[in-house]
Design a protein around this motif. Structure first.
Motif, PDB file in Angstrom:
ATOM      1  N   GLU A  83      71.729  83.362   4.472  1.00  0.00           N
ATOM      2  CA  GLU A  83      72.576  82.550   5.339  1.00  0.00           C
ATOM      3  C   GLU A  83      71.836  81.300   5.824  1.00  0.00           C
ATOM      4  OE1 GLU A  83      74.011  86.502   4.866  1.00  0.00           O
ATOM      5  OE2 GLU A  83      72.112  85.910   5.798  1.00  0.00           O
ATOM      6  N   LYS A  84      70.569  81.462   6.172  1.00  0.00           N
ATOM      7  CA  LYS A  84      69.789  80.308   6.636  1.00  0.00           C
ATOM      8  C   LYS A  84      69.555  79.313   5.498  1.00  0.00           C
ATOM      9  CE  LYS A  84      67.552  82.456  10.574  1.00  0.00           C
ATOM     10  NZ  LYS A  84      66.305  82.917  11.180  1.00  0.00           N
ATOM     11  N   ASP A  86      71.659  78.824   2.944  1.00  0.00           N
ATOM     12  CA  ASP A  86      72.953  78.147   2.790  1.00  0.00           C
ATOM     13  C   ASP A  86      73.154  77.100   3.889  1.00  0.00           C
ATOM     14  OD1 ASP A  86      73.519  79.737   0.591  1.00  0.00           O
ATOM     15  OD2 ASP A  86      74.779  81.138   1.726  1.00  0.00           O
ATOM     16  N   GLU A  87      72.846  77.462   5.134  1.00  0.00           N
ATOM     17  CA  GLU A  87      73.015  76.544   6.261  1.00  0.00           C
ATOM     18  C   GLU A  87      72.142  75.303   6.113  1.00  0.00           C
ATOM     19  OE1 GLU A  87      72.140  78.797   9.789  1.00  0.00           O
ATOM     20  OE2 GLU A  87      73.829  80.170   9.450  1.00  0.00           O
ATOM     21  N   MET A  88      70.890  75.495   5.725  1.00  0.00           N
ATOM     22  CA  MET A  88      69.994  74.343   5.611  1.00  0.00           C
ATOM     23  C   MET A  88      70.427  73.426   4.473  1.00  0.00           C
ATOM     24  SD  MET A  88      65.899  73.949   5.721  1.00  0.00           S
ATOM     25  CE  MET A  88      65.866  73.710   7.487  1.00  0.00           C
ATOM     26  N   GLU A  90      73.403  72.941   3.401  1.00  0.00           N
ATOM     27  CA  GLU A  90      74.575  72.203   3.870  1.00  0.00           C
ATOM     28  C   GLU A  90      74.191  71.120   4.873  1.00  0.00           C
ATOM     29  OE1 GLU A  90      77.576  72.044   2.525  1.00  0.00           O
ATOM     30  OE2 GLU A  90      76.614  73.390   1.098  1.00  0.00           O
ATOM     31  N   ARG A  91      73.237  71.402   5.748  1.00  0.00           N
ATOM     32  CA  ARG A  91      72.777  70.382   6.702  1.00  0.00           C
ATOM     33  C   ARG A  91      72.173  69.187   5.966  1.00  0.00           C
ATOM     34  NH1 ARG A  91      68.863  73.469  10.366  1.00  0.00           N
ATOM     35  NH2 ARG A  91      68.308  71.397  11.055  1.00  0.00           N
TER      36      ARG A  91
END
Length: 127
Positions: A83-84, A86-88, A90-91
């Motif tokens: 999840e982290k 994927d989040e990074m 996207e950021r």
């Protein structure tokens, strides 16, 4: 024996320093300058103690951004979870960094996404 640091050349010390301090929470030491050699550098230390030395010298200006070449291939930062990662990714995508590898499971068991830092160095974020 342990790895203490990796060094890379840059044409913009402040930009690259700010990138690694901002996005990866690196702690920067004071700038070292040797005016006689036209050299300056920062050591940026990360959570596990390994450091990145970013260096600039007036006679080193060429680069091979985003391409494979003999020498440094990439840096990898462990984020702990898929999840982290994927989040990074996207950021980074939202602020305009070039994503060169969408998040995926690799053959060697990592979940990773890949992008280019401001100088074109490949950065992997992994879980």
């Amino acid at each position: 024996m342990e790895l203490t640091h990796i060094a890379v050349w840059t044409n913009d010390l402040e930009r690259l320093r700010n990138f690694y301090v901002t996005w990866f929470h690196g702690k920067s030491k004071e700038k070292y300058v040797n005016p006689r050699k036209g050299f300056a550098s920062y050591f940026i230390t990360f959570e596990n103690g390994v450091a990145l030395e970013i260096m600039q010298r007036i006679d080193i200006t060429d680069s091979l951004p985003g391409r494979d070449y003999i020498g440094l291939s990439h840096f990898a930062f462990s984020l702990g979870t898929k999840e982290k990662v994927d989040e990074m990714i996207e950021r980074f995508r939202k602020v305009g960094y070039r994503i060169t590898g969408e998040p995926r499971m690799t053959g060697d068991g990592f979940y990773e996404g890949v992008f280019l830092d401001p100088d074109g160095n490949l950065i992997e974020v992994v879980a």
